[in-house]
Design a protein around this motif. Sequence first.
Motif, PDB file in Angstrom:
ATOM      1  N   TRP A 184      15.117  97.324  23.675  1.00  0.00           N
ATOM      2  CA  TRP A 184      16.507  97.693  23.906  1.00  0.00           C
ATOM      3  C   TRP A 184      16.657  99.202  24.038  1.00  0.00           C
ATOM      4  CZ3 TRP A 184      19.937  94.305  25.275  1.00  0.00           C
ATOM      5  CH2 TRP A 184      19.912  93.008  24.780  1.00  0.00           C
ATOM      6  N   PRO A 220      20.539  93.140  31.913  1.00  0.00           N
ATOM      7  CA  PRO A 220      21.500  94.077  32.512  1.00  0.00           C
ATOM      8  C   PRO A 220      22.340  94.784  31.454  1.00  0.00           C
ATOM      9  CG  PRO A 220      21.610  91.919  33.578  1.00  0.00           C
ATOM     10  CD  PRO A 220      20.748  91.769  32.352  1.00  0.00           C
ATOM     11  N   GLU A 221      22.798  95.958  31.826  1.00  0.00           N
ATOM     12  CA  GLU A 221      23.629  96.756  30.926  1.00  0.00           C
ATOM     13  C   GLU A 221      24.916  96.021  30.560  1.00  0.00           C
ATOM     14  OE1 GLU A 221      24.189 101.048  31.830  1.00  0.00           O
ATOM     15  OE2 GLU A 221      26.305 100.468  31.995  1.00  0.00           O
ATOM     16  N   TYR A 274      21.085  98.033  27.218  1.00  0.00           N
ATOM     17  CA  TYR A 274      20.333  97.340  28.267  1.00  0.00           C
ATOM     18  C   TYR A 274      18.892  97.297  27.823  1.00  0.00           C
ATOM     19  CZ  TYR A 274      18.768 101.957  29.820  1.00  0.00           C
ATOM     20  OH  TYR A 274      18.214 103.211  29.861  1.00  0.00           O
TER      21      TYR A 274
END
Length: 117
Positions: free
Chosen positions: A41, A106-107, A87
């Motif tokens: 992360w 994805p963010e 993300y």
Amino acid sequence: MVETFYQPSQSNPLNAEYLFAYQITIENRTPNALKLLSRHWHIIDSNGTHREVEGEGVVGQQPVIPSGGSYQYTSATNLNSDIGKMYGSYIVENLFNKKKLTVAIPEFRLVAPPKLN
């Protein structure tokens, strides 16, 4: 799919401490079962603080997700501001051919509700 939840009872804005929970649903759209081996992360708050967190599995587990199946878990992170983002990626193993794949996450945004007004 990601859902985020600000945790006001576990946050202390006067000390710039904000806790956010997030629930992630991982869907396996491949023809083979996948084992989630690890996560990586990037956690960034609006003050510019950037942390990286890596480790085995998620929430202490390395789940096997069957073809067409899904796995859901809830975790949390703390920020030093009331807005941030995350993300990253998962490493999964195809249990049929033992190949490892990197799956991008994805963010997504972490926003305390008072900021939405």
